[in-house]
Design a protein around this motif. Sequence first.
Motif, PDB file in Angstrom:
ATOM      1  N   GLU A  63       4.243 -14.628   5.853  1.00 51.86           N
ATOM      2  CA  GLU A  63       4.180 -14.710   4.386  1.00 51.86           C
ATOM      3  C   GLU A  63       5.132 -13.727   3.723  1.00 51.86           C
ATOM      4  OE1 GLU A  63       2.645 -16.793   1.982  1.00 51.86           O
ATOM      5  OE2 GLU A  63       2.582 -17.922   3.837  1.00 51.86           O
ATOM      6  N   LEU A  64       5.212 -12.514   4.272  1.00 48.66           N
ATOM      7  CA  LEU A  64       6.110 -11.506   3.712  1.00 48.66           C
ATOM      8  C   LEU A  64       7.573 -11.936   3.867  1.00 48.66           C
ATOM      9  CD1 LEU A  64       4.340  -8.227   4.883  1.00 48.66           C
ATOM     10  CD2 LEU A  64       4.523  -9.068   2.535  1.00 48.66           C
ATOM     11  N   ASP A  65       7.883 -12.590   4.990  1.00 50.04           N
ATOM     12  CA  ASP A  65       9.250 -13.106   5.185  1.00 50.04           C
ATOM     13  C   ASP A  65       9.569 -14.188   4.158  1.00 50.04           C
ATOM     14  OD1 ASP A  65       9.674 -11.378   7.283  1.00 50.04           O
ATOM     15  OD2 ASP A  65       9.396 -12.893   8.859  1.00 50.04           O
ATOM     16  N   LYS A  66       8.589 -15.050   3.858  1.00 51.38           N
ATOM     17  CA  LYS A  66       8.798 -16.132   2.878  1.00 51.38           C
ATOM     18  C   LYS A  66       8.975 -15.569   1.464  1.00 51.38           C
ATOM     19  CE  LYS A  66       5.888 -19.609   5.071  1.00 51.38           C
ATOM     20  NZ  LYS A  66       4.578 -20.254   4.958  1.00 51.38           N
ATOM     21  N   LYS A  67       8.068 -14.674   1.079  1.00 55.32           N
ATOM     22  CA  LYS A  67       8.054 -14.184  -0.307  1.00 55.32           C
ATOM     23  C   LYS A  67       8.985 -12.996  -0.531  1.00 55.32           C
ATOM     24  CE  LYS A  67       3.762 -16.273  -1.320  1.00 55.32           C
ATOM     25  NZ  LYS A  67       2.376 -16.282  -1.472  1.00 55.32           N
ATOM     26  N   ASP A  68       9.301 -12.272   0.531  1.00 53.63           N
ATOM     27  CA  ASP A  68      10.265 -11.166   0.517  1.00 53.63           C
ATOM     28  C   ASP A  68      10.087 -10.195  -0.660  1.00 53.63           C
ATOM     29  OD1 ASP A  68      12.320  -9.754   1.674  1.00 53.63           O
ATOM     30  OD2 ASP A  68      13.897 -10.911   0.705  1.00 53.63           O
ATOM     31  N   PRO A  69       8.891  -9.547  -0.783  1.00 54.14           N
ATOM     32  CA  PRO A  69       8.648  -8.662  -1.919  1.00 54.14           C
ATOM     33  C   PRO A  69       9.251  -7.252  -1.772  1.00 54.14           C
ATOM     34  CG  PRO A  69       6.736  -8.687  -0.514  1.00 54.14           C
ATOM     35  CD  PRO A  69       7.732  -9.660   0.083  1.00 54.14           C
ATOM     36  N   ILE A  70       9.769  -6.948  -0.575  1.00 57.54           N
ATOM     37  CA  ILE A  70      10.258  -5.593  -0.310  1.00 57.54           C
ATOM     38  C   ILE A  70      11.739  -5.640   0.057  1.00 57.54           C
ATOM     39  CG2 ILE A  70       9.984  -3.535   1.146  1.00 57.54           C
ATOM     40  CD1 ILE A  70       7.073  -4.479   1.651  1.00 57.54           C
ATOM     41  N   GLU A  71      12.534  -4.870  -0.703  1.00 51.92           N
ATOM     42  CA  GLU A  71      13.952  -4.766  -0.378  1.00 51.92           C
ATOM     43  C   GLU A  71      14.113  -3.815   0.800  1.00 51.92           C
ATOM     44  OE1 GLU A  71      16.520  -3.697  -3.605  1.00 51.92           O
ATOM     45  OE2 GLU A  71      15.434  -5.009  -4.984  1.00 51.92           O
ATOM     46  N   GLY A  72      15.046  -4.127   1.686  1.00 55.46           N
ATOM     47  CA  GLY A  72      15.316  -3.223   2.801  1.00 55.46           C
ATOM     48  C   GLY A  72      14.373  -3.436   3.968  1.00 55.46           C
ATOM     49  N   ALA A  73      14.648  -2.696   5.041  1.00 53.46           N
ATOM     50  CA  ALA A  73      13.882  -2.824   6.278  1.00 53.46           C
ATOM     51  C   ALA A  73      12.635  -1.942   6.229  1.00 53.46           C
ATOM     52  CB  ALA A  73      14.748  -2.417   7.459  1.00 53.46           C
ATOM     53  N   TYR A  74      11.587  -2.393   6.910  1.00 56.84           N
ATOM     54  CA  TYR A  74      10.351  -1.624   7.020  1.00 56.84           C
ATOM     55  C   TYR A  74       9.609  -2.087   8.262  1.00 56.84           C
ATOM     56  CZ  TYR A  74       8.276  -5.886   5.149  1.00 56.84           C
ATOM     57  OH  TYR A  74       7.907  -7.185   4.962  1.00 56.84           O
ATOM     58  N   PHE A  75       8.677  -1.277   8.712  1.00 59.82           N
ATOM     59  CA  PHE A  75       7.822  -1.622   9.837  1.00 59.82           C
ATOM     60  C   PHE A  75       6.454  -1.990   9.294  1.00 59.82           C
ATOM     61  CE2 PHE A  75      10.974   1.255  11.596  1.00 59.82           C
ATOM     62  CZ  PHE A  75      11.369   0.581  12.745  1.00 59.82           C
ATOM     63  N   LEU A  76       5.917  -3.144   9.725  1.00 56.07           N
ATOM     64  CA  LEU A  76       4.588  -3.585   9.323  1.00 56.07           C
ATOM     65  C   LEU A  76       3.591  -3.148  10.387  1.00 56.07           C
ATOM     66  CD1 LEU A  76       2.595  -5.261   7.583  1.00 56.07           C
ATOM     67  CD2 LEU A  76       3.263  -7.257   8.953  1.00 56.07           C
ATOM     68  N   GLU A  77       2.541  -2.468   9.963  1.00 57.36           N
ATOM     69  CA  GLU A  77       1.460  -2.082  10.868  1.00 57.36           C
ATOM     70  C   GLU A  77       0.143  -2.561  10.271  1.00 57.36           C
ATOM     71  OE1 GLU A  77       1.545   2.163  11.347  1.00 57.36           O
ATOM     72  OE2 GLU A  77       3.452   2.127  12.435  1.00 57.36           O
ATOM     73  N   VAL A  78      -0.643  -3.267  11.068  1.00 58.88           N
ATOM     74  CA  VAL A  78      -1.972  -3.707  10.647  1.00 58.88           C
ATOM     75  C   VAL A  78      -2.961  -3.042  11.592  1.00 58.88           C
ATOM     76  CG1 VAL A  78      -3.526  -5.668  10.360  1.00 58.88           C
ATOM     77  CG2 VAL A  78      -1.097  -5.917   9.785  1.00 58.88           C
ATOM     78  N   SER A  79      -3.934  -2.324  11.026  1.00 64.13           N
ATOM     79  CA  SER A  79      -4.885  -1.620  11.880  1.00 64.13           C
ATOM     80  C   SER A  79      -6.232  -1.437  11.193  1.00 64.13           C
ATOM     81  CB  SER A  79      -4.312  -0.262  12.297  1.00 64.13           C
ATOM     82  OG  SER A  79      -4.184   0.578  11.182  1.00 64.13           O
ATOM     83  N   SER A  80      -7.155  -0.900  11.952  1.00 63.60           N
ATOM     84  CA  SER A  80      -8.479  -0.542  11.453  1.00 63.60           C
ATOM     85  C   SER A  80      -8.368   0.770  10.688  1.00 63.60           C
ATOM     86  CB  SER A  80      -9.417  -0.373  12.650  1.00 63.60           C
ATOM     87  OG  SER A  80     -10.538   0.378  12.298  1.00 63.60           O
ATOM     88  N   PRO A  81      -9.213   0.981   9.680  1.00 67.58           N
ATOM     89  CA  PRO A  81      -9.157   2.250   8.952  1.00 67.58           C
ATOM     90  C   PRO A  81      -9.681   3.426   9.762  1.00 67.58           C
ATOM     91  CG  PRO A  81     -10.980   0.942   8.162  1.00 67.58           C
ATOM     92  CD  PRO A  81     -10.217   0.079   9.135  1.00 67.58           C
ATOM     93  N   GLY A  82     -10.338   3.158  10.877  1.00 66.09           N
ATOM     94  CA  GLY A  82     -10.845   4.232  11.716  1.00 66.09           C
ATOM     95  C   GLY A  82     -12.143   4.821  11.205  1.00 66.09           C
ATOM     96  N   ALA A  83     -12.536   5.909  11.828  1.00 69.78           N
ATOM     97  CA  ALA A  83     -13.822   6.531  11.524  1.00 69.78           C
ATOM     98  C   ALA A  83     -13.856   7.158  10.134  1.00 69.78           C
ATOM     99  CB  ALA A  83     -14.145   7.585  12.577  1.00 69.78           C
ATOM    100  N   GLU A  84     -12.698   7.554   9.616  1.00 71.17           N
ATOM    101  CA  GLU A  84     -12.653   8.198   8.304  1.00 71.17           C
ATOM    102  C   GLU A  84     -12.132   7.217   7.253  1.00 71.17           C
ATOM    103  OE1 GLU A  84     -10.751  12.018   8.737  1.00 71.17           O
ATOM    104  OE2 GLU A  84     -12.598  12.825   9.563  1.00 71.17           O
ATOM    105  N   ARG A  85     -12.784   6.082   7.198  1.00 76.41           N
ATOM    106  CA  ARG A  85     -12.410   5.009   6.293  1.00 76.41           C
ATOM    107  C   ARG A  85     -12.414   5.477   4.830  1.00 76.41           C
ATOM    108  NH1 ARG A  85     -14.597  -0.996   5.815  1.00 76.41           N
ATOM    109  NH2 ARG A  85     -14.174  -1.287   3.630  1.00 76.41           N
ATOM    110  N   PRO A  86     -11.332   5.162   4.095  1.00 75.08           N
ATOM    111  CA  PRO A  86     -11.337   5.508   2.670  1.00 75.08           C
ATOM    112  C   PRO A  86     -12.336   4.634   1.912  1.00 75.08           C
ATOM    113  CG  PRO A  86      -9.320   4.339   3.258  1.00 75.08           C
ATOM    114  CD  PRO A  86     -10.091   4.551   4.521  1.00 75.08           C
TER     115      PRO A  86
END
Length: 156
Positions: A63-86
């Motif tokens: 979806e991000l490739d289709k909609k391209d909301p961010i200029e330039g290169a970036y790394f996408l990380e998807v993860s759990s918030p962990g034990a100290e969840r905001p």
Amino acid sequence: MGKNITALVEEIAQPIVEDMGMEIVEVKYQKEGKNWFLRVYIDREGGVDLDDCTAVSERLSEELDKKDPIEGAYFLEVSSPGAERPLKKETDVEKAVGKNVYITTYAPVEGEKVFEGTLNSFDGTTLTVEMKQKQRVKQVEIPYDQVASARLAVVF
């Protein structure tokens, strides 16, 4: 651009994550060294695993490739918030009642700006936190509109 990047990404990710039975906890876009990182934290009742994160990452990346909301290169990380969840939303705070929390406020409340203890209650306008200090227990009522940040806290 009218909206900031994190809001745009959250808007794009929301239907994907909900479709997969999860929720977005937080979206962060930050520079580390020379690189930009787009981090999407997801969760669900019972937690998420690596397969969940991978599945969301693949669909979100498309979806991000289709909609391209961010200029330039970036790394996408998807993860759990962990034990100290905001605790970003009111519903997050409601779910945290009975758990250990770490809260900072914009202005001092009872002379303090940092509170760590058990969240005893939340009525939508006030958080009541029980803190143990020097052999005594103290209840502090914190106005919700004064909360700068809140997260679950790990107690050792």
